[in-house]
Design an enzyme around this catalytic site. Structure first.
Site, PDB file in Angstrom:
ATOM      1  N   ILE A 106      78.230  53.341 -75.848  1.00  0.00           N
ATOM      2  CA  ILE A 106      77.437  52.429 -76.694  1.00  0.00           C
ATOM      3  C   ILE A 106      76.019  52.402 -76.132  1.00  0.00           C
ATOM      4  O   ILE A 106      75.635  51.444 -75.449  1.00  0.00           O
ATOM      5  CB  ILE A 106      78.044  51.015 -76.723  1.00  0.00           C
ATOM      6  CG1 ILE A 106      79.537  51.079 -77.065  1.00  0.00           C
ATOM      7  CG2 ILE A 106      77.322  50.133 -77.742  1.00  0.00           C
ATOM      8  CD1 ILE A 106      80.256  49.761 -76.985  1.00  0.00           C
ATOM      9  N   PRO A 107      75.212  53.407 -76.402  1.00  0.00           N
ATOM     10  CA  PRO A 107      73.854  53.393 -75.864  1.00  0.00           C
ATOM     11  C   PRO A 107      73.023  52.320 -76.547  1.00  0.00           C
ATOM     12  O   PRO A 107      73.181  52.086 -77.757  1.00  0.00           O
ATOM     13  CB  PRO A 107      73.317  54.788 -76.214  1.00  0.00           C
ATOM     14  CG  PRO A 107      74.476  55.539 -76.737  1.00  0.00           C
ATOM     15  CD  PRO A 107      75.476  54.582 -77.222  1.00  0.00           C
ATOM     16  N   HIS A 108      72.187  51.676 -75.742  1.00  0.00           N
ATOM     17  CA  HIS A 108      71.298  50.663 -76.324  1.00  0.00           C
ATOM     18  C   HIS A 108      70.126  50.471 -75.390  1.00  0.00           C
ATOM     19  O   HIS A 108      70.254  50.665 -74.180  1.00  0.00           O
ATOM     20  CB  HIS A 108      72.042  49.337 -76.525  1.00  0.00           C
ATOM     21  CG  HIS A 108      72.704  48.847 -75.280  1.00  0.00           C
ATOM     22  ND1 HIS A 108      74.035  49.103 -75.013  1.00  0.00           N
ATOM     23  CD2 HIS A 108      72.231  48.160 -74.230  1.00  0.00           C
ATOM     24  CE1 HIS A 108      74.354  48.564 -73.843  1.00  0.00           C
ATOM     25  NE2 HIS A 108      73.273  47.995 -73.336  1.00  0.00           N
ATOM     26  N   PRO A 109      68.979  50.100 -75.928  1.00  0.00           N
ATOM     27  CA  PRO A 109      67.833  49.829 -75.063  1.00  0.00           C
ATOM     28  C   PRO A 109      68.055  48.525 -74.307  1.00  0.00           C
ATOM     29  O   PRO A 109      68.827  47.666 -74.759  1.00  0.00           O
ATOM     30  CB  PRO A 109      66.654  49.680 -76.035  1.00  0.00           C
ATOM     31  CG  PRO A 109      67.193  49.837 -77.393  1.00  0.00           C
ATOM     32  CD  PRO A 109      68.662  49.909 -77.344  1.00  0.00           C
TER      33      PRO A 109
END
Lengths: 229, 275, 575
Positions: free
Chosen positions: A134-137
């Protein structure tokens, strides 16, 4: 403008019984009459200012309603859409390709976003295990987007994401949200889904968008029931 | 429900009847009684804009040692936990202050004069003062214990009458008993009274709780009072004006209390509806 | 009818709505006039009584008269008007502190009659306290009639008291200072202005009806530095007299209450003893204005022993009268004692340093009076201004200030609260505006109640409870019985923290097992002061409010601070 005693209490942020007592004690410029109170807003405002008390009229009911609860999974996922066959041999290229394929973002945002995702990735991997990431900034994209977006990206080949369980990642949910609150909300729901092995197996089949969204809708219903209890 | 009723206990058979009445009332309206057992014949009640000195008649102090057990026994038999009020402050050593943050108070028709005066048509001066100043409605108990099974509200259209009607609805709601309204048609017509009700947003309540609205058409108010059920709790608003004004202007409330032997729940001019 | 009643609600008139100063001034004039009248009435009737009394002074049975008077006045208070003989002036301060100055209407007359009986028959007491009560009650009832609010009512009570003192002594400044210093206790222009007006009105009424004369003649003294220094010694002596008087009054009160007799019999015993003293030393009888005048003029002409004895006798007589149930005030006796002490001191000075030319005894009598009044009331300003005004002695102001201040300080050392305030302070009833006690007594539990806690049941599983925690804002969860709704205990987040991350416990632990059952609770009728104390003692930050076994809400220190601040701001701002 005339106010009711309840409105006065709300404006001053004190209980009604306090206002009642203040009237009795003569501390507030409101008079009791045979059948109610004489309240004048401007007088009251002047008075509050003199005593340095907070005074603001209560917001109308419609204003209060505007603060909607954070978005749920389904609309966010629908906004992000499904991306298939994302190429890349390692996590950087996979992310780069995924971001490039998100069609509704302008180029400079894409760049900033990619940097953001990468930065987060360098802190710790967002690979949560079972082949899902779950990539996220790290910081919410407050100014760039107005609604939360989850882009579901199926990778062409599983890549090493330095995940917790070391398994290569075959699907990424790129999570972009305007506020920390909605971010946490979506993240918690998403991780709930992923905890279910059946769902992960279902993801492995690389479903088409209709079946995928109906599956998510099922989850949403379960959440709704949970909320109500 | 955290409504409280103040009861001043008179330790004799007459006082027992009044206490039984209080208990019955409390059970119906979901309140609980707080008993004050006087140690002196005087006490003060500080209201919002008035201080009332209540001079009790001597019979309240009779046989002081048994008062508490007597009251406790009656309450326990009724399944209530006895709660006694201890005055916190004293204006003078023999003059306790009884606080006035109650929701109801129960009075016999007279508390300052000899109990022999208690009868129909006489309400003692202290009870009148309390009604006049109190923020709470006063239950004027009938001399002997008399259960009631319905509610009768006298409604004359005034501000106080509306308060009484609201109180009536409240009691009808918590007790689940039927409510009847009685109106003496005076200068205004039937529609006028209904309009008052409508203006105060009470129409829905009227539909829900009121079984019958009686209108007394001709002026013979006293005779009409026969229509009030004998086992009803009578709720009415009262202005605390004096004897002279009563003789000049006349007053429904005096007529009612002179004629009806029912329990009266009187709403004074300072009554504030609970929030 | 409403048209006729508008004038009963002057607070609602548009001109007075935001600023009621004008209204208060208007009312103050009315109150001042009425309280002035009441003091004139008492003064006149006392004069008549004393003239009548004078005729019987030579008979042997004279000592029975004060007894009869005291008994009658006690009977009158107890049986006729059922006043419930209170403390007098302290009752006014009590009502100002706790009930916004609400006083009974009957108080405006009862004390006048009863004190007239006591003093007129020879009891040693003063007419000032009765007129102060009467004036205050008049002010309070006028405020009640016009439906004024608490703050305005307190100002009018002060007006009544000020007007009364101003009128009985023909001393407007003393009246004003007394009302502000002793009765209201708040030096703010909203109070001072109307009280000043009322004092002026009261004094003016007195002058109209009785002529503009100061009670005690004006004298010129030649004061040199030595006499000013000597006044320090007098301050010590008058402080001693004050303390003796205070202690004696209190002990007499205790002793008399141990006598198993009806109140009026006790009063009669006290009166009887006063009468016997009076047979030998007539100076102790009555309110003693006449004697004060003689003392100031230096015409008393007795030797040192007699004067000293008279001082003690007056102290004893006052204690006997007031302590045993007579009705009256402490002001006038203080004046007499003060002047006696002053004269005694002068005699002592002459005895020890006969070569120095001391100012005459009137000067010391005057200073003694100031000392006694300031010491007794612990109100130095009242003492100073009263003496200056009733004697017209502006040139003695310097030694007056010295004596007043020193006496007050010494008395304060031995008796931290004055005669009027002692009982009030002991029972926590002295609530001056802007003090911590006042704010806490104004707040009540219902105003501080927070009702946003989620209630739970004892049979709830930890798993369900964890869900509830997710959706709640608070750390406290009151536990209620499912069937009866009774309050059982409370669960704090801290209690379950150890199990919170242990899913094994989720289905095995019931809330009934982890809730705290020995919880401190408070009742909605409890004083906030007590609640706060309870929290401090037990080190709690929140405390549940329970009535009749039902949980109502929670009180927390955070809300208390919030409300407390607002209350303080509203009470103590400029106005």
């Amino acid at each position: 403008m005339k106010l009711t005693i309840n409105e006065v209490a709300q404006s001053l942020r004190v209980p009604v019984s306090t206002v009642d007592r203040w009237i009795r004690q003569g501390r507030i410029p409101i008079q009791r009459t045979d059948n109610g109170y004489l309240v004048d807003e401007s007088t009251l405002e002047k008075w509050a200012k003199m005593y340095k008390l907070p005074f603001s009229l209560p917001k109308k009911a419609s204003d209060a309603k505007r603060q909607t609860p954070p978005d749920n999974l389904l609309p966010a996922m629908k906004r992000g859409g499904l991306l298939y066959n994302i190429k890349g041999d390692d996590r950087e290229t996979a992310l780069k390709n995924a971001v490039d394929n998100i069609h509704f973002l302008s180029d400079n945002i894409k760049d900033a976003m990619y940097q953001g995702l990468l930065e987060r990735e360098h802190l710790t991997s967002t690979g949560v295990g079972k082949g899902v990431a779950i990539p996220h900034p790290r910081t919410p994209l407050k100014d760039l987007i107005s609604n939360a977006i989850i882009a579901t990206c199926f990778l062409a080949v599983p890549v090493d994401f330095h995940a917790i369980d070391g398994r290569p990642v075959f699907v990424m949910f790129i999570l972009l949200s305007p506020s920390t609150k909605s971010h946490l909300h979506l993240l918690s729901r998403l991780s709930f889904c992923i905890r279910e092995n059946a769902f992960v197996d279902f993801l492995k089949t690389t479903p088409d968008s209709t079946t995928f969204f109906s599956k998510i809708a099922d989850f949403e219903n379960r959440f709704a029931i949970g909320d109500r209890n | 429900m955290d409504h409280q009723l103040l009861h001043i206990f008179r330790n004799n058979p007459l006082g027992r009847e009044t206490l039984l009445q209080s208990i019955y009332f409390c059970k119906k309206v979901g309140a609980f009684p707080v008993i004050y057992i006087p140690k002196t014949t005087k006490f003060l009640m500080y209201f919002d804009n008035d201080v009332v000195q209540v001079d009790l008649d001597k019979s309240y102090l009779d046989d002081g040692d048994t008062a508490q057990p007597h009251a406790a026994e009656i309450l326990t038999q009724a399944g209530l936990e006895p709660r006694f009020l201890e005055p916190k402050h004293y204006t003078a050593s023999t003059l306790p202050d009884i606080h006035t943050g109650f929701n109801y108070m129960c009075c016999p028709r007279s508390i300052s004069d000899m109990s022999s005066k208690i009868g129909i048509g006489y309400i003692g001066p202290r009870v009148r003062r309390i009604v006049k100043s109190a923020r709470f409605p006063v239950l004027i108990a009938s001399p002997v214990f008399k259960p009631w099974n319905s509610i009768a509200v006298f409604f004359g259209g005034s501000v106080n009458a509306v308060k009484a009607l609201r109180l009536g609805f409240h009691i009808a709601r918590v007790s689940g008993l039927p409510l009847e309204i009685f109106t003496q048609i005076g200068k205004s017509s039937k529609e006028e009274y209904q309009r008052v009700v409508k203006d105060r947003n009470l129409e829905k309540d009227v539909d829900q709780y009121v079984t019958q609205w009686h209108y007394f058409e001709n002026n013979n108010f006293e005779n009409h009072l026969y229509e009030v059920p004998h086992d009803a709790l009578v709720i009415l608003g009262a202005y605390g004006h004096g004897v002279i004004k009563h003789m000049v202007v006349g007053s429904k409330w005096e007529t009612i209390q002179e004629t009806l032997g029912n329990n009266l729940l009187v709403v004074g001019p300072n009554f504030v509806a609970w929030r | 009818m409403r048209i006729l009643r508008w004038w009963r609600y002057p607070g609602n008139w548009p001109i007075f709505r935001f600023d009621d100063r004008l209204l208060l001034i208007l009312m103050a004039v009315i109150v001042g006039i009425f309280s002035g009248l009441s003091s004139v009435v008492l003064n006149r009737s006392l004069l008549i009584m004393s003239e009548w009394l004078h005729r019987y002074q030579h008979f042997w049975w004279f000592f029975a008269l004060p007894a009869a008077g005291a008994a009658l006045s006690s009977l009158f208070l107890e049986k006729v008007v059922r006043e419930g003989a209170g403390h007098g002036v302290p009752e006014v301060i009590y009502s100002v502190s706790r009930y916004g100055g609400l006083l009974r209407l009957r108080s405006s007359v009862t004390r006048l009659v009863s004190s007239c009986l006591t003093i007129g028959s020879g009891g040693s007491a003063g007419p000032e306290a009765p007129v102060v009560i009467s004036g205050a009650a008049i002010g309070s009832n006028i405020a009640k009639y016009f439906s004024l609010n608490d703050r305005q009512r307190v100002a009018l009570v002060g007006c009544g008291a000020g007007g009364a003192i101003a009128s009985i002594f023909n001393a407007p400044i003393a009246g004003m200072v007394f009302a502000v210093e002793v009765i209201v206790g708040e030096w703010k222009s909203v109070n001072i202005v109307p009280i000043a007006i009322a004092s002026v009105a009261g004094a003016e009424i007195c002058r109209l009806l009785q002529g503009n004369q100061i009670p005690f003649g004006h004298h010129v003294f030649k004061i040199d530095f030595l006499n000013i220094v000597a006044s320090l010694g007098l301050a010590v002596l008058s402080a001693a007299a004050t303390i003796l008087q205070t202690r004696m009054l209190r002990s007499m009160h205790t002793i008399s209450h141990k006598v198993p007799a009806p109140m009026w019999v006790r009063a009669a015993i006290g009166g009887c003893m006063v009468g016997i003293i009076g047979l030998y030393l007539p100076v102790v009888l009555g309110e003693g204005y006449h004697w004060t005048e003689i003392l100031i003029e230096g015409r008393y002409g007795q030797i040192l022993t007699i004067v000293a004895l008279a001082s003690f006798a007056k102290i004893a007589a006052t204690a006997l009268t007031l302590g045993w149930g007579g009705s009256g005030g402490i002001f006038a006796p203080c004046l007499v004692i003060g002047s006696l002490v002053g004269v005694t001191y002068h005699h002592l000075l002459v005895l020890f340093w006969p070569s120095i030319s001391w100012v005459n005894e009137g000067y010391y009598a005057l200073l003694g009076m100031a000392g006694l009044i300031s010491g007794m009331l612990q109100a130095p300003l009242t003492g100073i201004f009263l003496i200056v005004e009733i004697t017209g002695g502006w040139q003695v102001i310097v030694p007056l200030i010295i004596v007043s201040v020193v006496t007050t300080t010494i008395c304060h050392y031995f008796e931290p609260a004055s005669y009027y305030l002692k009982d009030l302070v002991d029972h926590g009833h002295l609530l001056r505006p802007g003090t911590d006690e006042r704010i806490l007594s104004d707040l009540n539990v219902t105003e501080l109640l927070e009702q946003d806690c989620v209630t739970v049941h004892p049979s709830m599983l930890l798993r369900d409870f964890v869900d509830i925690i997710k959706h709640s804002h608070r750390n406290y969860f009151p536990v209620e019985d499912e069937k009866t709704g009774d309050f059982l205990g409370i669960v704090h987040l801290d209690d379950i923290r150890p199990y919170l991350f242990d899913p094994v416990m989720y289905d095995t632990v019931f809330l009934g097992q982890i809730m705290r059952t020995q919880v401190e609770v408070v009742h909605p009728d409890d004083d906030v002061l007590d609640v706060v104390r309870k929290m401090d003692v037990k080190g709690l930050y929140s405390i549940p409010v329970v009535v009749n076994h039902k949980y109502l809400g929670l009180i927390s220190k955070a809300t208390i601070l919030d409300q407390y601040r607002k209350e303080l701001m509203v009470q103590c701002h400029l106005l």
